[in-house]
Design a protein around this motif. Sequence first.
Motif, PDB file in Angstrom:
ATOM      1  N   ALA A 157      -0.303   5.451   5.473  1.00 54.40           N
ATOM      2  CA  ALA A 157      -0.381   4.412   4.447  1.00 54.40           C
ATOM      3  C   ALA A 157       0.476   3.209   4.814  1.00 54.40           C
ATOM      4  O   ALA A 157       0.100   2.065   4.540  1.00 54.40           O
ATOM      5  CB  ALA A 157       0.068   4.979   3.098  1.00 54.40           C
ATOM      6  N   LEU A 212       0.874   4.137  -2.825  1.00 49.57           N
ATOM      7  CA  LEU A 212       0.665   5.558  -2.524  1.00 49.57           C
ATOM      8  C   LEU A 212       1.763   6.397  -3.171  1.00 49.57           C
ATOM      9  O   LEU A 212       1.480   7.425  -3.788  1.00 49.57           O
ATOM     10  CB  LEU A 212       0.658   5.789  -1.005  1.00 49.57           C
ATOM     11  N   LEU A 215      -5.319   7.721   0.424  1.00 53.05           N
ATOM     12  CA  LEU A 215      -5.276   6.314   0.823  1.00 53.05           C
ATOM     13  C   LEU A 215      -6.231   5.473  -0.026  1.00 53.05           C
ATOM     14  O   LEU A 215      -5.915   4.327  -0.377  1.00 53.05           O
ATOM     15  CB  LEU A 215      -5.621   6.174   2.302  1.00 53.05           C
ATOM     16  N   ARG A 274       0.837  -1.204   0.000  1.00 48.47           N
ATOM     17  CA  ARG A 274       0.000   0.000   0.000  1.00 48.47           C
ATOM     18  C   ARG A 274       0.869   1.250   0.000  1.00 48.47           C
ATOM     19  O   ARG A 274       0.580   2.233  -0.702  1.00 48.47           O
ATOM     20  CB  ARG A 274      -0.908  -0.011   1.238  1.00 48.47           C
TER      21      ARG A 274
END
Length: 395
Positions: free
Chosen positions: A256, A241, A313, A237
């Motif tokens: 994040a 991002l 996010l 993740r």
Amino acid sequence: MLLDALPDRQGLDRLWAILPAARLVGGCVRDLLAGLVVNDLDMATPEPPEMVQAALQAQGIKVVPTGLAHGTVTAVIDRRPYEITTLRRDDRTDGRHAVVSWTQDWREDAARRDFTINAMSLDRSGEIHDFFGGRDDLAAHRVRFVGDPARRIAEDALRIFRFFRFDARFGTTRPDRGALDAIIAASSLVDALSAERVASELLRILAGPRAVHAVTSMADAGVLVRRLPAAHLHMDRFRRLLDCDPPADGTLRLGALCDAPDLGSILRLSGAQNARLTAMRLSNVLMPGADDDDLRRACARTDLEALLDRTWLAQADELARPDAGWSDLRARLVALPRPVFPLSGRDAVKAGATPGPGVGQALRKVEAWWIEAGCRPDRAGCLRQLDVVLAASPD
């Protein structure tokens, strides 16, 4: 001459007239050589701090004794601070703090610094003094500890995090092997560091260049999981991002990377930072394609920063493809005037509400109606709805 790259030398030349043996040291020398903008000018000098303070004050310069125990005073000229530290050696260290004594040996002072690129000094004539090959390392995009990496880390374990920060900024895709080996062997030392010091370095790493490289290197070296709970780390993740080109905001990027509900406590973050992390984890997220009524409803319930954080996010969670409208959504949110509910308690009392809890209850009902209508009803429309609410309320 290298000094000519400085935008303003008047204050520096004034200091050199009083302390001719002083030199620029550390990051400002490194950044001058790298062609970067220099913001802070730090100096070192052989004179003890009391003598430095007296000499500066005798010439009418304001002096702040910011760290006399470690030989540091701050001269203020035209509201610009210049930190001046007496040359020193470390007599004892415990991995967090050092007991120092003064020296007149420039090499001895340089030997106690963390990395070769931070151990150079520059005198008033423009000559660079480089005892450990920092200039060559800077040109080769190589970040190395001064001397024995294990010893430098044992002196202050925070240097583990500093290595990853500087390697991300000045290094290449392959961190120095000797440094990494020493870090892996000494990774348990970070357990004893204060949460505040770790958080400060971590947020700077996350907000800095090549943050994915730095975080991946820390994870591979076993450093990251010593201060952040492994079950709540989301490397994929975080990478997604960064692929979205988010702002250089350490708190957003931390959110994040790690979704631990007690992250603020783990890192001893400020109340504002902790509240922000909590807010960005909530699930009500605006999506591209939301109309203006949706945006106003969201803005009436939630502050702008939290809404923007959630879009970043969500974009990282939902997308592994181009922008798909997220940038436009954020631009609309920023440009949208903040909706302000037009009534107050005085309006409710004037309309006939009994002073007390009933005033707040009536206003909350009208505000919920106003939000549901996209925050479009004006003051007159809200007053009419207030009459409807009060008429329906028991006496």
